[in-house]
Write a protein that holds these residues in place. Structure first.
Motif, short mmCIF file in Angstrom:
data_model
loop_
_atom_site.label_atom_id
_atom_site.label_comp_id
_atom_site.label_asym_id
_atom_site.label_seq_id
_atom_site.Cartn_x
_atom_site.Cartn_y
_atom_site.Cartn_z
N SER A 38 0.83 -1.21 0.00
CA SER A 38 0.00 0.00 0.00
C SER A 38 0.87 1.26 0.00
O SER A 38 0.54 2.25 -0.67
CB SER A 38 -0.94 0.00 1.20
OG SER A 38 -0.20 -0.07 2.41
N THR A 39 1.97 1.22 0.72
CA THR A 39 2.90 2.36 0.75
C THR A 39 3.54 2.54 -0.62
O THR A 39 3.65 3.66 -1.13
CB THR A 39 3.98 2.16 1.83
OG1 THR A 39 3.34 2.01 3.09
CG2 THR A 39 4.95 3.33 1.87
N LEU A 40 3.95 1.43 -1.22
CA LEU A 40 4.58 1.48 -2.54
C LEU A 40 3.60 2.02 -3.58
O LEU A 40 3.96 2.83 -4.43
CB LEU A 40 5.09 0.09 -2.94
CG LEU A 40 5.94 0.02 -4.18
CD1 LEU A 40 7.14 0.95 -4.11
CD2 LEU A 40 6.41 -1.42 -4.41
N SER A 41 2.36 1.62 -3.47
CA SER A 41 1.33 2.11 -4.39
C SER A 41 1.16 3.63 -4.27
O SER A 41 1.07 4.34 -5.28
CB SER A 41 0.01 1.41 -4.10
OG SER A 41 -0.97 1.78 -5.03
N ARG A 42 1.16 4.14 -3.03
CA ARG A 42 1.08 5.60 -2.82
C ARG A 42 2.31 6.30 -3.37
O ARG A 42 2.22 7.37 -3.98
CB ARG A 42 0.90 5.92 -1.34
CG ARG A 42 -0.53 5.83 -0.86
CD ARG A 42 -0.69 6.42 0.53
NE ARG A 42 0.15 5.80 1.54
CZ ARG A 42 -0.15 4.68 2.20
NH1 ARG A 42 -1.28 4.06 1.96
NH2 ARG A 42 0.68 4.20 3.11
N ASP A 43 3.49 5.69 -3.15
CA ASP A 43 4.73 6.27 -3.67
C ASP A 43 4.68 6.39 -5.19
O ASP A 43 5.08 7.42 -5.75
CB ASP A 43 5.94 5.41 -3.27
CG ASP A 43 6.27 5.50 -1.79
OD1 ASP A 43 5.81 6.45 -1.13
OD2 ASP A 43 6.99 4.61 -1.30
N ILE A 44 4.20 5.35 -5.84
CA ILE A 44 4.10 5.35 -7.31
C ILE A 44 3.20 6.49 -7.77
O ILE A 44 3.52 7.21 -8.72
CB ILE A 44 3.61 3.98 -7.82
CG1 ILE A 44 4.73 2.94 -7.64
CG2 ILE A 44 3.15 4.05 -9.27
CD1 ILE A 44 4.31 1.51 -7.86
N LYS A 45 2.09 6.68 -7.08
CA LYS A 45 1.17 7.76 -7.43
C LYS A 45 1.81 9.13 -7.18
O LYS A 45 1.74 10.02 -8.03
CB LYS A 45 -0.12 7.63 -6.64
CG LYS A 45 -1.18 8.61 -7.03
CD LYS A 45 -2.48 8.37 -6.31
CE LYS A 45 -3.53 9.35 -6.77
NZ LYS A 45 -4.83 9.09 -6.20
N GLU A 46 2.45 9.30 -6.02
CA GLU A 46 3.07 10.59 -5.68
C GLU A 46 4.21 10.94 -6.64
O GLU A 46 4.41 12.11 -6.97
CB GLU A 46 3.59 10.56 -4.24
CG GLU A 46 2.50 10.59 -3.21
CD GLU A 46 3.02 10.39 -1.79
OE1 GLU A 46 4.24 10.49 -1.58
OE2 GLU A 46 2.18 10.15 -0.89
N LEU A 47 4.95 9.92 -7.06
CA LEU A 47 6.07 10.15 -7.99
C LEU A 47 5.61 10.26 -9.44
O LEU A 47 6.41 10.52 -10.33
CB LEU A 47 7.10 9.02 -7.85
CG LEU A 47 7.89 9.00 -6.56
CD1 LEU A 47 8.66 7.69 -6.43
CD2 LEU A 47 8.84 10.19 -6.49
#
Length: 150
Positions: A38-47
């Motif tokens: 879930s954190t990685l998914s948010r990171d992908i979106k933020e980046l």
């Protein structure tokens, strides 16, 4: 921690073809960063990572290459608000914009640094994009439509 993780993610996707979040998580773990999906998914979106077609005909993660995310966000907003139509013609893409907006919208396309784009030319309200083949042109049209709807 988040800033370091984001830097490592960008470093990984710029140095190797990463096709899935699982592969990305594995590479991060090898660099000492354990991350939840879930954190990685948010990171992908933020980046603002996106998938592009790689040379080996598989999709990989890529980033919008702008040093300044605020500038990038503004450009994407300009793009979404000014593009009125997109059409694929063989390996060309014709993008119609509001009058006087084509050069700003073309800047967004250049900033995406997408594989397969040979170049683009902007007039007052029209952008011509030359892609290296039909498949990459179709992928680009899909990405443009996604940007328009974000």
């Amino acid at each position: 921690m988040k800033t370091e993780r984001h830097a490592r993610i960008l470093e990984i996707i710029n140095s190797m073809d990463i096709e899935t979040q699982e592969e990305l998580a594995k590479q991060l773990k090898l660099k000492g960063i354990d991350v939840k999906q879930s954190t990685l998914s948010r990171d992908i979106k933020e980046l603002r990572l996106t998938k592009v077609l790689s040379d080996n005909k598989k999709y990989k993660y890529a980033s919008i290459s702008h040093k300044n995310n605020v500038k990038s966000d503004k450009l994407i907003k300009i793009f979404a608000q000014t593009v009125v139509n997109v059409e694929k013609v063989n390996n060309f893409i014709v993008i119609k914009t509001m009058s006087g907006s084509a050069s700003a919208a073309a800047e967004v396309l250049d900033s995406l640094n997408l594989e397969g784009m040979a170049g683009c030319i902007a007039g007052d309200n029209t952008i011509f994009v030359l892609m290296r083949n039909d498949e990459q042109a179709q992928i680009m049209v899909s990405k443009i439509i996604k940007l328009m709807n974000d």
